[in-house]
Design a protein around this motif. Structure first.
Motif, PDB file in Angstrom:
ATOM      1  N   ARG A   1     -15.328  -1.038  -5.305  1.00 44.53           N
ATOM      2  CA  ARG A   1     -15.344   0.386  -4.948  1.00 44.53           C
ATOM      3  C   ARG A   1     -13.938   0.981  -5.037  1.00 44.53           C
ATOM      4  NH1 ARG A   1     -17.592  -0.214  -0.081  1.00 44.53           N
ATOM      5  NH2 ARG A   1     -19.685  -0.255  -0.894  1.00 44.53           N
ATOM      6  N   LEU A   2     -12.941   0.167  -4.679  1.00 44.79           N
ATOM      7  CA  LEU A   2     -11.561   0.653  -4.687  1.00 44.79           C
ATOM      8  C   LEU A   2     -10.936   0.618  -6.088  1.00 44.79           C
ATOM      9  CD1 LEU A   2     -10.286  -1.122  -1.445  1.00 44.79           C
ATOM     10  CD2 LEU A   2     -10.564   1.328  -1.748  1.00 44.79           C
ATOM     11  N   GLY A   3     -11.644   0.017  -7.008  1.00 42.89           N
ATOM     12  CA  GLY A   3     -11.117  -0.028  -8.377  1.00 42.89           C
ATOM     13  C   GLY A   3     -10.265  -1.245  -8.671  1.00 42.89           C
ATOM     14  N   TYR A   4     -10.323  -2.266  -7.787  1.00 46.92           N
ATOM     15  CA  TYR A   4      -9.540  -3.482  -8.016  1.00 46.92           C
ATOM     16  C   TYR A   4     -10.447  -4.678  -8.301  1.00 46.92           C
ATOM     17  CZ  TYR A   4      -5.755  -0.794  -5.914  1.00 46.92           C
ATOM     18  OH  TYR A   4      -4.825   0.170  -5.642  1.00 46.92           O
TER      19      TYR A   4
ATOM     20  N   PRO B   1      -2.446  -3.875  -2.446  1.00 47.28           N
ATOM     21  CA  PRO B   1      -2.337  -2.440  -2.170  1.00 47.28           C
ATOM     22  C   PRO B   1      -3.521  -1.918  -1.364  1.00 47.28           C
ATOM     23  CG  PRO B   1      -3.003  -2.796  -4.443  1.00 47.28           C
ATOM     24  CD  PRO B   1      -2.801  -4.151  -3.849  1.00 47.28           C
TER      25      PRO B   1
ATOM     26  N   GLN C   1      -7.875  -1.861   4.084  1.00 41.94           N
ATOM     27  CA  GLN C   1      -9.247  -1.556   3.651  1.00 41.94           C
ATOM     28  C   GLN C   1     -10.085  -2.838   3.595  1.00 41.94           C
ATOM     29  OE1 GLN C   1      -6.423  -0.207   2.317  1.00 41.94           O
ATOM     30  NE2 GLN C   1      -6.886   1.663   3.437  1.00 41.94           N
TER      31      GLN C   1
ATOM     32  N   GLU D   1     -16.155  -4.103  -1.837  1.00 45.24           N
ATOM     33  CA  GLU D   1     -15.113  -3.119  -1.499  1.00 45.24           C
ATOM     34  C   GLU D   1     -14.044  -3.062  -2.595  1.00 45.24           C
ATOM     35  OE1 GLU D   1     -15.292  -1.009   0.798  1.00 45.24           O
ATOM     36  OE2 GLU D   1     -13.265  -0.236   1.114  1.00 45.24           O
TER      37      GLU D   1
ATOM     38  N   SER E   1       0.838  -1.202   0.000  1.00 37.42           N
ATOM     39  CA  SER E   1       0.000   0.000   0.000  1.00 37.42           C
ATOM     40  C   SER E   1       0.868   1.245   0.000  1.00 37.42           C
ATOM     41  CB  SER E   1      -0.916   0.017   1.228  1.00 37.42           C
ATOM     42  OG  SER E   1      -1.754  -1.107   1.245  1.00 37.42           O
TER      43      SER E   1
END
Lengths: 290, 478
Positions: free
Chosen positions: B473-476, B433, B437, B470, B108
């Motif tokens: 939402r985080l783009g992964y 990364p 979260q 999640e 991260s």
């Protein structure tokens, strides 16, 4: 000295500080609340997402659960503090042996930082090491484990809060009781009013402003409770109050946008709650006068 | 005889003189290199652990004496450490000159470009490069803190594995052994499989009750108010059953079996079911226990066996002022399901978490040069052995052969040997990364399973769905 400019000049340091440290951060939180912003997302910048954060929290079971828990905590903690605080204040208006010593000891918890209060209570109640579970088990065969039973964690938080903040309520009530003129009370007694009638029709109306202020302060404190409860139980089931939930969303999850929107809603709920309470109490007084 | 004695004496004096000259040279180098920064104060933050406390109590003072650079080292709780470090780096405030980077968060931090490339920074400042500091001296654990070019972003300061500890005084007691064999039909021994682990746990819990002792069969790091419970499940119990990388398929961007993940799969459910079934045999503080309380419980003699972070092994086994079980601590590999060790040996999996961390320099630091000196000081070979003996951590290959560690190894039932020889069976956290979260998302489901509000299957099914949400939402995500 009566020049209004002088007044504003004298007020300006306070106003500037309030603007910088109070209003500006609020505006920033308001701005962030309408954005998606997580520094550890693939796209770590601010992305305007309108009301999405607010829509999300309506369907967020964890948030709704935290609101319910906070409400239970606030109702029981503040209710107990008001009743106990009033009784103790009444007691302190009279003379009894050791009154001064009692007043000092009773006020001591107020001087302890919330984080230290949480740490003290954790040492008292942690299973396996704390004296409270030990003696409850030994004397009453009662399993007391705040990590295993959410209700026990909640009630422990309530008791801890009552221990910490009742002295504050006592002091404010004592100030209120001391300010009540003697004549109406004596008049009511002469007219044959019972002790309850004196309390209900004379003491309580006079205490109302103090009561209202105290309840407002305690409601705001209770809704944003974090440090004490965090130290006690880490915000696990039973103690994941709104303040702790916000902390988790904003810090470990670094979901600043969503965390800001929850903060705003919590602030809104606090204002609404205090306003309703104000209407309820002041409205009843108006009715009585009429 | 007299001549021989004189000869030996001359050689010894010469050696001592040489050593003192070398020492004086070293002292001189540090003073000279640090001269422009003397009087400066560098600030750092870390979790309060045995290795960090050694840094705060011993190494910081030594460094200040050598260089005149003051070190303010804040050892705090794990949560606070992360909050403080991330907030400082994100806001670029420059409060901290060095921060603790746990192995699992490095990905991260690198993704956010929070950290200074130490290899490059040393190369750019040759006057500050200490010759006694050698990046190649680190164990392979340092690889977790390197980028694709092999440049180091954190100086490893602790590395250890989570091991199986057991109380030798109980496991080797003749009466207890006889009682166990009579009840279970086979000899009492440190567990090598999950059935045996369960039998041991049941037996010692009953034994403690019958003997009116504060003794239970196992530790469980099952705090319902702290991520420690999620970590024990995902990084210790899960891998020992064959659940890797938290059950998240990074390529597919999913934790759900239906999409290539494994967090809600049969292996995960089996692992969680087993772990939860240990709760009745754990001390009452288990549901309030993080890694610290687990170590304290074991040190207090309240558990016969358990999964304990290796950083605590040394003090539990040797420090009589803090531990009631000194001299009676046995160390073994954690129990695993059939095939898991073989898979780890083949490089297709791992049996548990290779934990540890490093000190890195945030870009926001105002004292990078002075901090580079400090990190080289703690990264040099000469300070490693005593640090390893105090904190059960080893970051240098050569430390394993140090006489002090050999002596300590015997007291800790071969923990250091296990770390050296079988350490490769363990692995660091997956290269996510989004570590904290996603873990935060999983926490409530594990905690509710511990409380019995959700069955293991439901908890993991809901956790996997929440993780996918999640990740998206985080783009992964998918």
């Amino acid at each position: 000295m009566r020049n209004p400019r002088t007044g504003w000049l004298l007020l300006s340091p306070t106003l500037i500080i309030l603007l910088i440290f109070g209003f500006a951060p609020f505006l920033y939180v308001l701005f962030v609340g309408f954005n998606q912003w997580n520094v550890f997302s693939a796209d770590d910048g601010l992305v305007f997402n309108g009301l999405d954060n607010f829509r999300r929290l309506v369907f967020d079971d964890d948030f709704l659960h935290s609101v319910g828990l906070t409400a239970r905590f606030a109702i029981f903690a503040i209710g107990s503090e008001i009743i106990l605080g009033f009784v103790l204040a009444q007691m302190l208006t009279r003379n009894f042996p050791g009154k001064s010593l009692f007043r000092i000891i009773h006020t001591l918890p107020l001087m302890v930082a919330p984080i230290a209060v949480g740490a003290i209570w954790r040492l008292l109640v942690i299973p396996g090491f704390g004296p409270v579970p030990f003696f409850l088990d030994r004397w009453f065969d009662l399993k007391y484990q705040i990590g295993s039973y959410p209700d026990q964690a909640l009630w422990t938080s309530v008791i801890m809060d009552v221990w910490h903040w009742t002295p504050f309520v006592t002091l404010t009530m004592l100030a209120g009781l001391s300010a009540i003129p003697k004549e109406p009370v004596e008049q009511a007694k002469v007219d044959g009013a019972s002790r309850f009638q004196v309390f209900w029709y004379v003491t309580l109306p006079f205490l109302r402003p103090v009561l209202l202020t105290t309840v407002f302060i305690r409601i705001m404190d209770a809704i944003r409770t974090v440090d004490e409860v965090w130290m006690l139980a880490g915000g696990g089931p039973g103690t994941r109050f709104t303040g702790i939930y916000i902390w988790r969303v904003v810090f470990p999850r670094t979901d600043y946008g969503y965390g800001s929107s929850i903060s705003l809603i919590t602030l809104y709920l606090t204002i609404v709650l205090c306003w309703l309470l104000f209407i309820a109490i002041s409205g009843r007084r108006k009715g009585e006068v009429e | 005889m007299k001549k021989r004695f004189t000869f030996i004496l001359v050689i010894a004096i010469a050696l001592l003189a040489n050593m003192s000259l070398v020492s004086a040279d070293m002292h001189g180098w540090w003073a000279e290199a640090a001269a422009p920064y003397a009087g400066a104060t560098i600030r750092g933050v870390s979790e309060s652990t045995p290795p960090s406390n050694y840094v705060a109590d011993v190494l910081a003072a030594q460094f200040t004496e050598l260089t005149g650079i003051n070190v303010e080292f804040e050892t705090t709780s794990w949560d606070q450490m992360y909050s403080k470090a991330i907030n400082d780096m994100e806001a670029n405030t420059g409060i901290y000159d060095f921060v603790y980077i746990e192995q699992d968060i490095i990905y991260s931090y690198l993704a956010q470009d929070y950290l200074v490339n130490l290899t490059q920074f040393a190369a750019d400042n040759p006057d500050l490069a200490y010759e006694g500091y050698d990046e190649s001296a680190f164990t392979s654990f340092a690889d977790y803190f390197k980028n694709a070019d092999g440049d180091l972003f954190g100086v490893p300061m602790e590395a250890f594995v989570k091991v199986y500890l057991y109380r030798k005084d109980l496991f080797e007691d003749a009466d207890i052994m006889a009682a166990f064999e009579e009840e279970y039909g086979y000899p009492l021994a440190p567990a090598e499989n999950f059935d045996q682990y369960r039998d041991n746990a049941m037996f010692f819990t009953a034994y403690g009750e019958n003997m009116d002792m504060d003794l239970w069969g196992t530790t469980v790091q099952g705090s319902t108010g702290h991520p420690a419970s999620t970590y024990e499940f995902l990084e210790s119990i899960g891998p020992s059953f064959g659940l890797y990388n938290w059950g998240i398929n990074l390529d597919a961007g999913s934790a759900m079996s239906a999409n290539g993940g494994a967090l809600d799969g049969d292996t995960a459910v089996e692992a969680l079911t087993f772990w939860l079934s240990m709760l009745p045999f754990a001390p009452p503080e288990a549901t309030s226990s993080t890694w610290d309380e687990v170590a304290s419980s074991f040190a207090a003699g309240r558990a016969a066996q358990g999964w304990v972070y290796g950083e605590n092994a040394a003090w539990i086994a040797t420090d009589e002022s803090r531990s009631a079980v000194t001299g009676n601590v046995g160390v073994r590999l954690p129990v695993t399901a059939p095939g898991v060790i073989e898979a780890a040996e083949m490089g297709d999996g791992y049996i548990g978490y290779y934990d540890g961390g490093a000190f890195g320099v945030p870009h926001s630091s105002r004292n990078k040069e002075a901090t580079l000196l400090w990190l080289q000081f703690i990264g040099q070979s000469s300070v490693q052995a005593e640090w390893a003996a105090a904190g059960a951590r080893i970051t240098h290959t050569a430390t394993f052969d140090d006489p002090l560690i050999a002596e300590q190894d015997a007291k800790v039932d071969g923990y250091y040997t296990l770390l050296e020889e079988q350490g490769p069976l363990f692995a660091g956290a997956p290269p996510f990364p989004f570590h904290a979260q996603v873990r935060e998302v999983i926490d409530p489901f594990i905690q509710r399973a511990i409380l019995g509000e959700l069955s293991p299957a439901d908890a993991l099914s809901q956790a996997a769905a929440a993780v996918d949400e999640e990740l998206s939402r985080l783009g992964y995500g998918m």
